[in-house]
Write an enzyme that holds these catalytic residues in place. Structure first.
Site, PDB file in Angstrom:
ATOM      1  N   ARG A  61     -10.942   3.906  -1.670  1.00  5.14           N
ATOM      2  CA  ARG A  61     -10.459   3.065  -0.557  1.00  5.14           C
ATOM      3  C   ARG A  61     -10.810   3.752   0.752  1.00  5.14           C
ATOM      4  O   ARG A  61     -10.007   4.495   1.324  1.00  5.14           O
ATOM      5  CB  ARG A  61      -8.943   2.873  -0.669  1.00  5.14           C
ATOM      6  CG  ARG A  61      -8.491   1.982  -1.815  1.00  5.14           C
ATOM      7  CD  ARG A  61      -6.979   1.777  -1.753  1.00  5.14           C
ATOM      8  NE  ARG A  61      -6.529   0.651  -2.541  1.00  5.14           N
ATOM      9  CZ  ARG A  61      -6.034   0.723  -3.778  1.00  5.14           C
ATOM     10  NH1 ARG A  61      -5.942   1.888  -4.377  1.00  5.14           N
ATOM     11  NH2 ARG A  61      -5.644  -0.363  -4.414  1.00  5.14           N
ATOM     12  N   GLU A  66     -11.121 -10.922  -5.258  1.00  2.80           N
ATOM     13  CA  GLU A  66      -9.696 -10.811  -4.929  1.00  2.80           C
ATOM     14  C   GLU A  66      -9.190 -12.002  -4.131  1.00  2.80           C
ATOM     15  O   GLU A  66      -8.032 -12.035  -3.718  1.00  2.80           O
ATOM     16  CB  GLU A  66      -9.387  -9.489  -4.228  1.00  2.80           C
ATOM     17  CG  GLU A  66     -10.255  -9.163  -3.044  1.00  2.80           C
ATOM     18  CD  GLU A  66      -9.963  -7.783  -2.458  1.00  2.80           C
ATOM     19  OE1 GLU A  66      -8.971  -7.157  -2.828  1.00  2.80           O
ATOM     20  OE2 GLU A  66     -10.759  -7.342  -1.615  1.00  2.80           O
ATOM     21  N   HIS A  83       0.814  -1.220   0.000  1.00  6.59           N
ATOM     22  CA  HIS A  83       0.000   0.000   0.000  1.00  6.59           C
ATOM     23  C   HIS A  83       0.843   1.263   0.000  1.00  6.59           C
ATOM     24  O   HIS A  83       0.408   2.295  -0.478  1.00  6.59           O
ATOM     25  CB  HIS A  83      -1.038  -0.053   1.119  1.00  6.59           C
ATOM     26  CG  HIS A  83      -2.139  -0.990   0.761  1.00  6.59           C
ATOM     27  ND1 HIS A  83      -2.096  -2.334   1.076  1.00  6.59           N
ATOM     28  CD2 HIS A  83      -3.231  -0.814  -0.007  1.00  6.59           C
ATOM     29  CE1 HIS A  83      -3.152  -2.918   0.560  1.00  6.59           C
ATOM     30  NE2 HIS A  83      -3.866  -2.029  -0.105  1.00  6.59           N
TER      31      HIS A  83
HETATM   32  C1  PEP Z   1      -6.680  -5.146  -4.958  1.00  2.00           C
HETATM   33  O1  PEP Z   1      -6.484  -6.003  -4.082  1.00  2.00           O
HETATM   34  O2  PEP Z   1      -6.359  -5.300  -6.146  1.00  2.00           O
HETATM   35  C2  PEP Z   1      -7.309  -3.863  -4.606  1.00  2.00           C
HETATM   36  C3  PEP Z   1      -7.661  -3.002  -5.527  1.00  2.00           C
HETATM   37  O3  PEP Z   1      -7.462  -3.580  -3.291  1.00  2.00           O
HETATM   38  P1  PEP Z   1      -6.273  -3.130  -2.329  1.00  2.00           P
HETATM   39  O4  PEP Z   1      -5.068  -2.870  -3.169  1.00  2.00           O
HETATM   40  O5  PEP Z   1      -6.727  -1.907  -1.612  1.00  2.00           O
HETATM   41  O6  PEP Z   1      -6.127  -4.311  -1.431  1.00  2.00           O
HETATM   42 MG    MG Z   2      -7.438  -5.823  -2.183  1.00  2.00          MG
END
Ligand code: PEP
Ligand code: MG
Length: 590
Positions: free
Chosen positions: A320, A456, A213
């Protein structure tokens, strides 16, 4: 001496500037810039903190002299003398003043920065006794910081923490003007958010993977970044000149004039490239064979809606929302605060749809630095995202009500992360119904929402029928889908080489999800980092994807790929890539 450090290229471009090492001090301090007129007050805060510690030591010395040598050994007195000497040391006092006046660092940041500078000098000392005094220095600095806190630290709002110095703030002295490059061992997403609109021209961290992140937020800021640069925070010194080559994932420290000139050229080239892309802003996103492709934005804060509109996004494909919950020392935002934030995002998008994802904390997105989940061995497989929401129904219902209320102000889609089980789907739907009933009973206005699920977890991608029965649309979170399919921690640089969007298993899950949604006439988009990777645009188009959600800064480059693509020609090639033993090789053949 010039040297290079290799890491992972997570955000493109070149940045040249002076290193700002965020202290790895044991004391967690705020980092923000002060206004020039606040400099004196900041210096005074340090003075007050330091004087408090000096007084404390004097009091201790008096107590010692009243005691006998048995109760208070001689060494204790000598140690206090050393502490006093260190506190009054010109290097410490002068250095702290320097960082506040020249760089406009807040007092705590200046103190920890100078601590690092002096600590390095201690490390290099030949004399072992002197070398060991570093621990004393760290102790007294911690005490000064604590004393400053006790005497009342200013309350730092996130806006202030992230404030960009305004033109009028910049002193004529170019030490303030010089671009700054942030270097840290690790930065939490909450730290990144603090720095989001700050003056930093680039980021370097020792740890982190391509879709950690920290990397994602760096990309959203559209500034060059290298993560997984191993020992960068130890090898680079405060104020060193550094170059970030975000394309190659290389950091060059103390560059020679020739290297500087070469990268200066590259930087200008990139600016020109950006200028050229700007011309596509109003061009409709349509392929050569007339297929319309929706380009949406990923945002972290309501204010990012502005960047999304400016980049020509036709909506937000992923908000998000967890970023509203982070770095608040456990004080979660209430319904009204969340409602106002979602409403700002909705209004900011000027009638275009906003997809708000319910909170996704856990794993590498802890709510708070102080509560990093060390107790759980496998946080990525633990209480994360919807699991966390369902474990705290009051919190989840609060968020659902806030989102429903924001939907009264524009088009809102509600997106649920990390679902895998039918039971979780049922519980989510029941909570949504309950949130609506509460608002009905209260007589509060709310709007309709389309309901979406993130795909996911491989289990979800393999249970599409279940998902399509309950949801209006699906959004493929490729970052986690890759992490969970390949059992690769997305935040761990030591396995980053195995993180592969083109692994046949990943491609199959992505391709099948797109195909199944299309067959059933349901909306499908990709909101993971794959959507913003221009190297993958043609493949995703060929697999039938017509909705991409990415950081605003990537939209125009992806649009250029779309304008040049012919999906009729791409489709058979994409099927071949999907079915290939080595998709990367097959890709190269086109
Ligand atoms: C992902 O997992 O691709 C997504 C968009 O969510 P995040 O990156 O916030 O986990
Ligand atoms: Mg994700």
């Amino acid at each position: 001496m010039t040297f290079a450090i290799h890491g992972l290229n997570v955000s493109r471009g070149v940045a040249i500037g002076r290193a700002v090492l965020v202290a790895s001090s044991r004391v967690d301090v705020a980092h923000y810039f002060v206004q020039p007129h606040e400099v004196e007050a900041e210096i005074n805060r340090v003075r007050v903190g330091r004087n408090a510690v000096i007084d404390e030591i004097h009091r201790l010395q008096e107590t010692i002299t009243q005691m006998g040598p048995k109760e208070a050994p001689h060494e204790l007195g000598a140690l206090l003398d050393v502490h006093l000497m260190l506190l009054q040391d010109d290097d410490l006092v002068g250095g702290v003043k320097h960082w506040i006046t020249e760089r406009l660092y807040n007092a705590e940041w200046a103190v920890t920065t100078q601590l690092e500078v002096i600590a390095r000098q201690f490390d290099e000392m030949e004399d072992e006794y002197l070398r060991e005094r570093k621990a004393d220095l760290e102790q007294i600095v911690e005490r000064v910081l604590r004393a400053m806190k006790d005497k009342g630290s200013p309350v730092v709002s996130p806006q202030r923490a992230a404030r960009k110095p305004q033109q009028q703030d910049l002193l004529l002295d170019d030490t303030v003007d010089v671009p700054l490059i942030l270097i840290a061992h690790d930065l939490s997403p909450a730290d990144m958010l603090q720095f989001k609109q700050s003056v930093f021209a680039g980021f370097i961290t020792d740890v982190g993977g391509k879709t950690s992140h920290t990397a994602i937020v760096a990309r959203s800021m559209d500034i060059p970044a290298v993560v997984g640069a191993r020992l960068a925070s130890q090898l680079v010194r405060q104020d060193d000149w550094v170059i970030i080559d975000g394309d190659a994932g290389v950091v060059i420290v103390d560059p020679s004039p020739i290297i500087l000139a070469e990268y200066g050229f590259k930087q200008r080239q990139r600016e020109l490239e950006r200028g050229r892309l700007q011309r596509l802003l109003h061009t409709p996103s349509v392929t050569l064979d007339g297929e319309r492709v929706e380009l949406l934005a990923n945002i972290e804060m309501p204010e990012d809606a502005l960047a999304a509109v400016k980049a020509g996004a036709v909506g937000v494909g992923l908000f998000r929302s967890e970023f509203l919950f982070m770095g608040r020392q456990g004080r979660l935002p209430g319904e009204e605060e969340q409602y106002q934030a979602y409403k700002r995002a909705v209004e900011g998008m000027q009638g275009m749809p906003v997809t708000i994802r319910t909170v996704d904390v856990g794993a590498d997105k802890p709510l708070d630095d102080s509560v990093r989940d060390a107790a759980h061995l496998n946080p990525a497989l633990g209480l994360r995202a919807i699991r966390w929401s369902l474990a705290d129904p009051a919190m989840f219902l609060t968020q659902l009500r806030a989102i429903l209320r924001a939907a009264a102000h524009g088009k809102v889609q509600l997106l649920v992360p990390m679902l895998a089980h039918a039971r979780e789907i049922r519980q989510t739907l029941a909570h949504l119904a309950q949130a609506r009933t509460t608002l009905d009973n209260r007589g509060v206005a709310y709007g309709p929402v389309k309901l979406g699920a993130m795909i996911e977890i491989p289990a979800a991608a393999l249970s599409l029928r279940l998902f399509l029965k309950h949801f209006d649309f699906l959004s493929i979170g490729t970052n986690d889908l890759i992490q969970y399919t390949l059992a690769i921690d997305r935040a761990d640089e030591s396995v980053a080489h195995l993180y592969d969007p083109l692994h046949p298993a990943v491609l199959r899950l992505v391709a099948d999800t797109i195909a199944e949604c299309r067959a059933q006439g349901k909306g499908v988009s990709v909101c993971g980092e794959m959507a913003g990777d221009v190297g993958l645009t043609r493949l995703l188009l060929g697999l039938g994807l017509r909705s991409f959600s990415m950081h605003p800064a990537q939209i125009l480059a992806v649009k250029l790929e779309i304008l040049r693509a012919d999906t009729i020609k791409l489709a058979p090639w994409a099927q071949r890539v999907r079915d290939a033993e080595d998709p990367e090789l097959e890709m190269a053949g086109n």
